[in-house]
Design a protein around this motif. Structure first.
Motif, PDB file in Angstrom:
ATOM      1  N   ILE A  68       0.861  -1.194   0.000  1.00  0.00           N
ATOM      2  CA  ILE A  68       0.000   0.000   0.000  1.00  0.00           C
ATOM      3  C   ILE A  68       0.890   1.234   0.000  1.00  0.00           C
ATOM      4  N   ILE A  69       0.605   2.184  -0.872  1.00  0.00           N
ATOM      5  CA  ILE A  69       1.304   3.468  -0.858  1.00  0.00           C
ATOM      6  C   ILE A  69       0.289   4.560  -0.567  1.00  0.00           C
ATOM      7  N   SER A  70       0.706   5.537   0.224  1.00  0.00           N
ATOM      8  CA  SER A  70      -0.180   6.641   0.604  1.00  0.00           C
ATOM      9  C   SER A  70       0.522   7.961   0.341  1.00  0.00           C
ATOM     10  N   PHE A  71      -0.222   8.940  -0.105  1.00  0.00           N
ATOM     11  CA  PHE A  71       0.301  10.273  -0.355  1.00  0.00           C
ATOM     12  C   PHE A  71      -0.858  11.256  -0.342  1.00  0.00           C
ATOM     13  N   THR A  72      -0.537  12.541  -0.373  1.00  0.00           N
ATOM     14  CA  THR A  72      -1.556  13.593  -0.317  1.00  0.00           C
ATOM     15  C   THR A  72      -1.542  14.387  -1.605  1.00  0.00           C
ATOM     16  N   ASN A  73      -2.727  14.598  -2.164  1.00  0.00           N
ATOM     17  CA  ASN A  73      -2.881  15.432  -3.353  1.00  0.00           C
ATOM     18  C   ASN A  73      -4.258  16.076  -3.294  1.00  0.00           C
ATOM     19  N   ASN A  74      -4.279  17.349  -2.964  1.00  0.00           N
ATOM     20  CA  ASN A  74      -5.548  18.059  -2.792  1.00  0.00           C
ATOM     21  C   ASN A  74      -6.237  18.389  -4.108  1.00  0.00           C
ATOM     22  N   ASP A  75      -5.569  18.143  -5.232  1.00  0.00           N
ATOM     23  CA  ASP A  75      -6.165  18.445  -6.537  1.00  0.00           C
ATOM     24  C   ASP A  75      -7.107  17.347  -7.018  1.00  0.00           C
ATOM     25  N   ILE A  76      -7.108  16.200  -6.349  1.00  0.00           N
ATOM     26  CA  ILE A  76      -7.919  15.074  -6.807  1.00  0.00           C
ATOM     27  C   ILE A  76      -9.258  15.067  -6.080  1.00  0.00           C
ATOM     28  N   PRO A  77     -10.369  15.174  -6.794  1.00  0.00           N
ATOM     29  CA  PRO A  77     -11.693  15.118  -6.153  1.00  0.00           C
ATOM     30  C   PRO A  77     -11.923  13.789  -5.452  1.00  0.00           C
ATOM     31  N   ALA A  78     -12.757  13.815  -4.429  1.00  0.00           N
ATOM     32  CA  ALA A  78     -12.935  12.649  -3.566  1.00  0.00           C
ATOM     33  C   ALA A  78     -13.525  11.450  -4.297  1.00  0.00           C
ATOM     34  N   ALA A  79     -14.384  11.648  -5.290  1.00  0.00           N
ATOM     35  CA  ALA A  79     -15.072  10.542  -5.953  1.00  0.00           C
ATOM     36  C   ALA A  79     -14.342  10.037  -7.196  1.00  0.00           C
ATOM     37  N   THR A  80     -13.119  10.480  -7.402  1.00  0.00           N
ATOM     38  CA  THR A  80     -12.388  10.131  -8.623  1.00  0.00           C
ATOM     39  C   THR A  80     -11.921   8.674  -8.599  1.00  0.00           C
ATOM     40  N   VAL A  81     -12.094   7.995  -9.723  1.00  0.00           N
ATOM     41  CA  VAL A  81     -11.521   6.660  -9.904  1.00  0.00           C
ATOM     42  C   VAL A  81     -10.182   6.826 -10.618  1.00  0.00           C
ATOM     43  N   ASP A 106      -6.907  -1.023  -6.388  1.00  0.00           N
ATOM     44  CA  ASP A 106      -7.829  -0.720  -5.294  1.00  0.00           C
ATOM     45  C   ASP A 106      -7.371   0.570  -4.626  1.00  0.00           C
ATOM     46  N   GLN A 107      -8.320   1.433  -4.278  1.00  0.00           N
ATOM     47  CA  GLN A 107      -7.943   2.780  -3.839  1.00  0.00           C
ATOM     48  C   GLN A 107      -8.914   3.321  -2.807  1.00  0.00           C
ATOM     49  N   ARG A 108      -8.394   4.294  -2.052  1.00  0.00           N
ATOM     50  CA  ARG A 108      -9.219   4.999  -1.072  1.00  0.00           C
ATOM     51  C   ARG A 108      -8.797   6.457  -1.079  1.00  0.00           C
ATOM     52  N   LEU A 109      -9.779   7.356  -1.232  1.00  0.00           N
ATOM     53  CA  LEU A 109      -9.533   8.792  -1.230  1.00  0.00           C
ATOM     54  C   LEU A 109     -10.341   9.414  -0.105  1.00  0.00           C
ATOM     55  N   GLN A 110      -9.658  10.154   0.741  1.00  0.00           N
ATOM     56  CA  GLN A 110     -10.338  10.796   1.850  1.00  0.00           C
ATOM     57  C   GLN A 110      -9.580  12.051   2.261  1.00  0.00           C
ATOM     58  N   GLY A 111     -10.219  13.209   2.056  1.00  0.00           N
ATOM     59  CA  GLY A 111      -9.630  14.476   2.473  1.00  0.00           C
ATOM     60  C   GLY A 111      -8.291  14.769   1.846  1.00  0.00           C
ATOM     61  N   GLY A 112      -8.122  14.447   0.576  1.00  0.00           N
ATOM     62  CA  GLY A 112      -6.861  14.699  -0.108  1.00  0.00           C
ATOM     63  C   GLY A 112      -5.825  13.622   0.107  1.00  0.00           C
ATOM     64  N   THR A 123     -11.923  10.537 -17.292  1.00  0.00           N
ATOM     65  CA  THR A 123     -11.642  11.722 -18.114  1.00  0.00           C
ATOM     66  C   THR A 123     -10.214  11.772 -18.624  1.00  0.00           C
ATOM     67  N   ASP A 124      -9.347  10.881 -18.121  1.00  0.00           N
ATOM     68  CA  ASP A 124      -7.939  10.854 -18.511  1.00  0.00           C
ATOM     69  C   ASP A 124      -7.178  12.095 -18.040  1.00  0.00           C
ATOM     70  N   THR A 125      -7.719  12.782 -17.049  1.00  0.00           N
ATOM     71  CA  THR A 125      -7.034  13.956 -16.492  1.00  0.00           C
ATOM     72  C   THR A 125      -5.781  13.529 -15.745  1.00  0.00           C
ATOM     73  N   MET A 126      -4.677  14.197 -16.044  1.00  0.00           N
ATOM     74  CA  MET A 126      -3.390  13.862 -15.431  1.00  0.00           C
ATOM     75  C   MET A 126      -3.250  14.603 -14.104  1.00  0.00           C
ATOM     76  N   TYR A 127      -2.882  13.858 -13.022  1.00  0.00           N
ATOM     77  CA  TYR A 127      -2.719  14.476 -11.713  1.00  0.00           C
ATOM     78  C   TYR A 127      -1.259  14.522 -11.266  1.00  0.00           C
ATOM     79  N   THR A 128      -0.577  13.403 -11.346  1.00  0.00           N
ATOM     80  CA  THR A 128       0.804  13.378 -10.864  1.00  0.00           C
ATOM     81  C   THR A 128       1.492  12.128 -11.410  1.00  0.00           C
ATOM     82  N   TYR A 129       2.777  11.986 -11.082  1.00  0.00           N
ATOM     83  CA  TYR A 129       3.550  10.798 -11.427  1.00  0.00           C
ATOM     84  C   TYR A 129       3.947  10.067 -10.149  1.00  0.00           C
ATOM     85  N   LEU A 130       4.044   8.758 -10.240  1.00  0.00           N
ATOM     86  CA  LEU A 130       4.551   7.934  -9.150  1.00  0.00           C
ATOM     87  C   LEU A 130       5.780   7.187  -9.644  1.00  0.00           C
TER      88      LEU A 130
END
Length: 650
Positions: free
Chosen positions: A512-525, A538-544, A567-574
């Motif tokens: 499991i990897i965890s990080f913070t990104n406030n640009d990603i909406p909570a309901a995003t897949v 498998d993912q979990r988004l909560q409060g950024g 939507t294919d919107t780019m957020y970040t790289y891992l």
């Protein structure tokens, strides 16, 4: 002695051929007339006996040749103890370290081992069962990929699942953990193993330990130092280390460390303040252990620091000169009486000059802003009277001072972390600024004080992010704005609430990897994308905060783009790298394993790493010790004997 092909004995009828040749060809005579043969009788008798012996020897050598050749075709063998333990299970190690080059080969250990399996499957299709180190079934000629997460082989569990009969062939690079973690299994004499190590000498390796940023703490320039900590395992010799950004070479270093040593090297970076993320890679030119020659990581830039100055009347040119037209800051100057405080969240630093109109509404808005962890700077004007409101910011017993003379400031305490890298040392008679205090209090951490003990600048708040001056910094009340402390103090305050530039990376054995990104909406897949590969973990988004459960065997080393699956919107790289454990373990060589298992009859170590060695051993395990090659040698010696008899015996 047993025979593999007894039908070959029908060929023994060929023995009659040299016998017939002997009976008919050598008994033909030539008549030669002499006038007087009396003197030739003794010589004739001697030559006749010699020819008879020669003919018999030639006949014997020809008979031996045919006999030995037929025996070679019949493939005789001696039954051996190995025949009771035929190899019927192959365990293929697919851990990442097997991507290193096999000694003396152009391919990796994994590729060479798979080629061995393909050859063996063709020769022994009915006998071999093939699994990997996780117990998954494999087939010959499969397109094999490494298991980047797995770094151990548990033989006990594998043998219980797939049976304990016969011998087990282990194909691996034989990192020490492969043997050391299974010592109890190898010591069990009821189980038999065959191992074929690919290294005669343990190869050296460069191990990436950690990467971090070291820069000017005041961040007054854009230059930073990227520090790499690395270790050497064994003796890799002279190695070049290069730093690249998007395949563009930034820097290069050459190291020649001693065996099992540690080193730290630095690279200067000219950070692009407008580029939020930078994809960087370290690359080494290790000769043999090549699978981990590249280390992937992402540098996250803080970006420009957004500074807001709120004041009631005139524009403060001193503060404007610090932040305006500066590549590091985005600066705005607004009137506090007309300002919409909902916009406060857009700024990293708020500098507020409090005048006679400072009220409870403004104090509440600023208190909420500071509660978010943002940096707040409070500067009273000479007409500020609402001292009771400052209790909301952690200042107790605040009282307004009557107009009095300017007082000089004490020398700063250079042991205070706030002044780190501002002063190397201070003189006792250091020329300090002076100011006319507007108020006084008895709480908070005092950073600068007057010589009478009153605070000039204090820090309060749960996050120590509220800075309050006790005097106006206008030129009519203080010469602080003209002093050398003015710029470093305000820059230090501005950068105190901004996280430093950091580097981030992950290892493939992290579930499991965890990080913070406030640009990603909570309901995003979210999906991970690399080249033509797309994965939805498998993912979990909560409060950024984002948590991703990595697929067990599908993630490979490199950069993955994190995108919106719809939507294919780019957020970040891992950035993902091979587990450290795969790089840190040294290898057992053929001689090491020979010595380790010298007293173990249930473990057979094949010294030569090639397919013929393995095939011969498997044939011996299946049929016993083969003798056909020795009969072939005897047949050739028989031919040689015939040639020598013809030439040497006259």
């Amino acid at each position: 002695m047993n025979i593999t092909n007894p039908n070959a004995f029908w060929l023994l009828f060929l023995l009659i051929i040299p016998i017939l040749i002997h009976l008919f060809q050598f008994r033909r005579y030539k008549k030669l007339k002499f006038s007087n043969v009396a003197f030739l009788k003794a010589i004739n008798q001697e030559q006749k006996n010699t020819r008879k012996l020669k003919h018999l020897l030639i006949l014997f050598s020809r008979l031996l040749f045919i006999f030995f050749f037929v025996m070679c075709i019949a493939k005789p063998f001696w039954p051996s103890d190995a025949s009771t333990a035929e190899v019927n299970l192959i365990i293929l190690d697919k851990s990442a370290s097997n991507l290193s080059l096999a000694e003396g080969k152009a391919n990796s250990v994994l590729e060479e081992n798979m080629n061995l399996i393909n050859r063996l499957q063709d020769q022994f299709p009915e006998n071999l069962q093939i699994i990997d180190e996780s117990g998954n079934a494999l087939q010959a000629y499969d397109n094999i990929e490494i298991n980047a997460r797995s770094s151990e082989m548990v033989l006990d569990r594998l043998l219980e699942k797939h049976g304990n009969t016969g011998r087990v062939l282990i194909l691996s690079d034989f990192q020490k953990q492969v043997i050391d973690r299974n010592k109890e299994v190898f010591s069990d004499t009821t189980r038999q193993f065959v191992i074929m190590p690919p290294y005669k000498e343990s190869p050296g390796n460069i191990i990436w330990d950690s990467v971090w940023i070291s820069g000017n703490e005041l961040n007054t320039t854009l230059d930073e130092s990227l520090i790499l900590q690395l270790n050497t395992k064994g003796n890799p010799g002279q190695v070049n280390i290069s730093l690249q950004e998007n395949n563009t070479l930034i820097g290069n270093r050459q190291i020649n460390d001693t065996e099992n040593s540690s080193d730290t090297i630095g690279f200067w970076l000219n950070s692009n303040i407008n580029q939020r993320e930078e994809q960087l890679t370290f690359t080494s030119d290790d000769a043999i252990v090549t699978f981990d020659n590249t280390f992937y990581f992402k540098k996250e830039n803080t970006g420009k620091i957004k500074v807001l100055l709120l004041e009631e009347t005139q524009k403060d040119q001193n503060i404007r000169s610090l932040f305006e037209d500066n590549d590091v800051f985005d600066f705005e100057n607004e009137n506090i009486n007309n300002y919409s405080f909902q916009r406060l969240d857009d700024f990293d630093v708020a500098i507020v000059k409090m005048g006679e109109n400072f009220n409870s509404f403004k104090a509440d808005a600023l208190q909420a802003y500071a509660g978010m962890g943002k940096t707040l700077v409070l500067i009273p004007e000479s007409d500020f009277n609402a001292t009771e409101l400052l209790a909301r910011f952690g200042l107790n017993n605040v009282r307004k001072l009557q107009q009095n003379a300017k007082v000089k400031l004490q020398n700063p305490d250079i042991q205070n972390p706030f002044f780190r890298n501002i002063f190397k040392k201070t003189e006792r008679n250091m020329d300090m600024p002076e100011a006319q205090a507007v108020m006084n209090w008895q709480s908070g951490q005092s950073l600068l004080s007057f010589i009478n003990g009153y605070p000039f600048l204090s820090r309060t708040g749960k996050a120590q992010n509220i800075y309050t001056f006790s005097a106006s910094i206008g030129l009519e009340n203080s010469n602080f704005a003209r002093h050398g402390l003015f710029l470093p103090v305000f820059y230090k305050i501005a950068f105190s609430g901004k996280s430093e530039n950091t580097v981030t990376y992950h290892f493939l054995n992290e579930e499991i990897i965890s990080f913070t990104n406030n640009d990603i909406p909570a309901a995003t897949v979210l999906k991970l994308e690399k080249d033509n590969q797309q994965l939805i973990p498998d993912q979990r988004l909560q409060g950024g905060k984002i948590s991703l459960i990595l697929p067990e065997q599908e993630i490979m080393a490199g950069f993955y783009a994190l995108k919106d699956a719809k939507t294919d919107t780019m957020y970040t790289y891992l950035a993902f790298n091979y587990p450290k454990a795969e790089s840190e373990n040294s290898f057992y060589t053929a001689s090491d394993l020979e010595e380790l298992f010298s007293g173990s009859k249930n473990v057979k170590v094949l010294e030569e790493y090639d397919v013929s060695t393995l095939e011969n051993f498997l044939l011996e395990s299946k049929n016993g010790f083969p003798l056909w090659k020795y009969f072939l040698i005897l047949a050739l010696l028989s031919l040689l004997a015939e040639v020598l008899i013809i030439r040497l015996i006259k």
